[in-house]
Design an enzyme around this catalytic site. Structure first.
Site, short mmCIF file in Angstrom:
data_model
loop_
_atom_site.label_atom_id
_atom_site.label_comp_id
_atom_site.label_asym_id
_atom_site.label_seq_id
_atom_site.Cartn_x
_atom_site.Cartn_y
_atom_site.Cartn_z
N GLY A 18 0.83 -1.19 0.00
CA GLY A 18 0.00 0.00 0.00
C GLY A 18 0.86 1.25 0.00
N CYS A 19 0.29 2.35 -0.45
CA CYS A 19 1.05 3.59 -0.56
C CYS A 19 1.47 4.11 0.82
CB CYS A 19 0.25 4.64 -1.32
SG CYS A 19 -1.42 4.95 -0.68
N PHE A 20 0.52 4.17 1.77
CA PHE A 20 0.87 4.64 3.11
C PHE A 20 1.89 3.72 3.78
CE2 PHE A 20 -3.40 6.83 2.98
CZ PHE A 20 -2.92 8.11 3.08
N THR B 124 4.16 1.90 2.54
CA THR B 124 5.49 2.03 1.95
C THR B 124 6.26 3.18 2.60
OG1 THR B 124 4.83 1.08 -0.17
CG2 THR B 124 6.72 2.59 -0.19
N GLY B 125 5.68 4.37 2.57
CA GLY B 125 6.37 5.53 3.12
C GLY B 125 6.56 5.43 4.62
#
Lengths: 330, 330, 330, 330
Positions: free
Chosen positions: A142-144, A146-147
């Site tokens: 997921g995008c969140f 990852t960061g």
């Protein structure tokens, strides 16, 4: 290396085509869309005109005959495609949530039954690089998560509490008009769109567990008036004080061989359009709180770029092939 | 009631004039600026044309003869004006940091010697309403501490750790061009501009102490691509679990009689241009973390509006006089 | 092919480095800056980290020994560098205004004496492709004239009046903080920054003359709250009515072999970061007014990208080398 | 003076409530919405909380018993309400297009039959102030025609061609999500959304005719990444040259007694939230082109504010009652 993009009309589909245009070995030969079959891809992605002559198609999954497939469809849809692809030897990267979590966790978090579960690597190369080449199916994170995970990973074992306060651009809400992504609700504005409960926290906890952390992990996402990018501020609380020098060493060591993680002041524009994750960190006076901040492009390192990074690892290509895109600043 | 604005050329000066235009008793008769003396106020604040014919002047402080003075000058400058004003009976509201903290704390945090210290009320009416009418000088709170403290105050005694993750609009950086407020550094972008150390945390800790809290208080501010507003996400960690119903009751009770605090989903546009602080809160599953979010307009409730609220309390006017400005949404 | 960038610390310098990173033959070996000599380029252009290890230098122009030089310095500065470079056989592309106009026009428009004039091609390849390979010095067009001229060129001979109403992003104002590029003056705002008199109109008139047009040409630029891009709306008035079919044919014919001009609905995001100029046009009922709209990225087709396009033509490289950058949308 | 707002859930409905909150004589007692009947107005307009306790209702038009009604419904809907209201003596201001044009022009431009036509004043007070008090029904002008007409009116008789190049904020596209108002299509972007044909040009031509102009009138609207505001650049071509002094005199004379027209450099933020129209103008060298620029808030002077201005004229209130709102800058 022939590539299919299943669900190519959204933002992540467009980004896959954009990035793969510079890949030295792969070529997109199939871009599917149920609604747009027969139309030119460049009609809905006009920025791509000059780089693709493809038309959308709507084939049966069993008729897709390629070397690599990207699933850029919503969760619960991906599980209908993956089986057919992988049993025919097609290397598949799933950008949805369908294979990121253990089956029971997935079913609890997403409130649906998983009808075709496989245990596959979690495609965050900086943590799972060794597992990825061995698999025919990889779950793109997921995008969140990852960061967030890249911000806190080097301190995983030292933390007792991690609070991820994330701020995302609007493209994370997809290409369909809604009250969430309407300009007059977002422009010159800022809101928290979930306060204590967002499904991505399950991935964040899983990865901290993978790193041997016993920290309690919390997450609050916000919506920014920007097109792209996620900046995550990780508030990391420690039992034992730490020094700035120790933290510097932990991060430098952890990311020493990672091209796509740069240890410098993060800003969304500093990574815009690229596969980089920029990370910085500072120890608060007293040594028991560290603030680590990461910036990624949610559509690239948070989705399509990382998916290509996974493809490269799965297929034996250079890891950065197709990903040598310089960030666009300003 | 004649009013002087010392340092009227900045954003907070402009906002004082904007808001006082609708005050039923006060009238701005003096707007000072060293650089712009002799020029029309409406020249640098063209939006005010039609509401003021004032010209900037540059009088000696001893020649300023009014009922009320606002100090809209930087910290360390305010201490040069306050003494002369208050000894001549002029009710003074200082928008700078000069009187917000105990003398020793101030000198440590701001790294300067305080040459004219007075102990005065901290002008956050929702916490200090009883103290304000008794004083001739009031310290108007900082923008971040206003929103942060109002978000967490009802839980002050229950918290063991409070992390304020704040996001501010660019007007907080003032009217002088700089790399911080340059469009190409801010537009379609987002950054953390301090990670662990911002001077405003001292006020936040002071107010939590005033409320009887023993929580450790932390603060990280970020810069948003918006003109106005601060949204603060308070991550409040508790030793003992709490229920949503208990938290609802605590907030409703705490703010039952506060016109300017509204318990509803906060967004910057929902309070834009107004003196409101909108607050919402949610208990995380398990009950040991509460996320409370507040939104204010940094130039109004975070500066000029609250200053007028203090003036009203000091002078016996209706508390909302001049502040019945409806937010501008979208 | 070794390349020097004279004046590399601004936006156009950064863009040259970004784009040349993917050039197959050229390599940037020298990046000059008077103020930043000795510092890493990636310090002021952090998005470039990973793509360049260069440090800024401040050599005498006579010591710059390369194959190609880009002058990314202000007008009046460029004329001090060009002579030394070209007399030593270094192919030079000047991004400033110093060689775009006839000497007397230049001196009148810019109000300065030209101390080292040369007559050189005007580097708009779509109009002057044949002249460019023959020259050692090429004048890279202004950002506004590039988009404006490409919008109206196919109708040049039919028009009696052309009004260019242009809207530019803030990066056109450069990297130094000023009231023009301050966020609080630009964000959620819009203004005309010149009404009837902007120096770029001289280039626009020159190019219409080159195309054999006798139209009177007018220009009004505006400032948009976006980072990049110029959208120009050309209001083209005709003496004799024209049909949509005729206009379609004129544009399709004029741009039939131009990779970087795409005839599709222009938007800034559709060309963001790329060297494309997207153009569309519509005949008003009655046939005597045509509205033609173009979109470019002011830093790419309006500056650094076009400069590389000129370099490629001058050096016999493929015209699109280094410029196969897909636009970044959204 | 009791007021009903028919169609109160949109932006113009919200603005009417915002502005009327400070009206000295009028009170909103009825806010209708078919979809939201029974819900609190402050639920969909949370910024209004504290200023209204109204609930939406859905009465038959014949049951609406008030002194003044605002029709904030789409064109073709308004004609179903107006008759019933005015025959019962209710002063009515129609914010839709239904009564702005002659019947045949309306039917041609909007492609529908008008089923209840009345000839009523065009409610642009700066041009039609004398007509408005005599009527029970007033047609509130379109947002684009308001700003455009006020920009060019003083030069109406001198112009032979007027080209209005307008740029509007996104709120003009309404409160329903669509591809037009989606953030990722608008943010950091700019487009022309009609090139040669927009229905509002009919009003612009009508008003130039009213002013005795024989100019040909053209119009191209664009979409800005801002919430509110319209800036119109009027390119005015003249047969006979004019001097700046003459133009200054024409504008100063024309607007000498108009509180809501200010002759100063227009910007959207300079009028944001207010009923002002700021206008500036400059004669091009040669004297045969004048550029006149106007800025309005499309929701205020372009809709709800002007509607209240009309109500004040119709009801004998002070013209600026409820409209003494200072613009919000930045």
């Amino acid at each position: 290396m022939q590539i299919a993009i299943i669900g190519a009309s959204g933002f992540t589909g467009g980004e896959l085509i954009r990035l793969l245009a510079s890949h030295s070995e792969g070529e997109v030969v199939c871009a599917t869309s149920r609604k747009l079959a027969g139309k030119a891809v460049a009609l809905t992605h006009p920025h791509l005109r000059g780089f693709t002559d493809l038309e959308y198609t709507n084939p049966d999954v069993g008729d897709i005959d390629v070397d690599v497939a990207f699933l850029a469809v919503p969760h619960t849809a991906a599980m209908n495609y993956a089986g057919s692809l992988i049993e025919r030897g097609i290397r598949t990267i799933d950008l949805s949530a369908d294979y990121r979590l253990p089956k029971d966790t997935y079913e609890k978090v997403y409130g649906v039954e998983h009808t075709d579960y496989h245990t596959v690597p979690y495609g965050l190369p900086e943590l799972h690089r060794n597992e990825i080449p061995r698999s025919i199916l990889v779950a793109n994170p997921g995008c969140f998560p990852t960061g967030a995970t890249l911000a806190a990973a080097p301190l995983a074992k030292r933390a007792h509490t991690i609070i991820y306060d994330s701020k995302t651009g609007v493209s994370g809400a997809g290409v369909s008009p809604s009250v969430t992504n309407m300009y007059t609700n977002v422009g010159d504005n800022f809101t928290a769109y979930k306060m204590t409960a967002h499904r991505h926290v399950a991935e964040m906890r899983q990865e901290m567990g993978f790193l041997g952390s016993s920290a309690s992990v919390h997450f609050t996402p916000h919506l920014l008036p920007v097109n792209r990018g996620i900046l995550t501020t990780a508030h990391i609380l420690l039992d034992e004080p730490i020094t700035q020098e120790e933290v510097d060493a932990l991060y430098e060591d952890f990311y020493a061989r990672e091209f796509f993680v740069r240890l410098q002041r993060p800003s969304l524009s500093g990574v815009r359009g690229s596969n980089f994750c920029d990370v910085a960190f500072e120890v608060e006076e007293g040594g028991k709180r560290v603030v680590a901040v990461s910036a990624i492009d949610n559509l690239v390192k948070g989705a399509s770029g990382q998916a290509i990074q996974n493809m490269n690892l799965m297929c034996g290509c250079a890891e950065a092939d197709g990903l040598m895109v310089v960030p666009l600043q300003p």
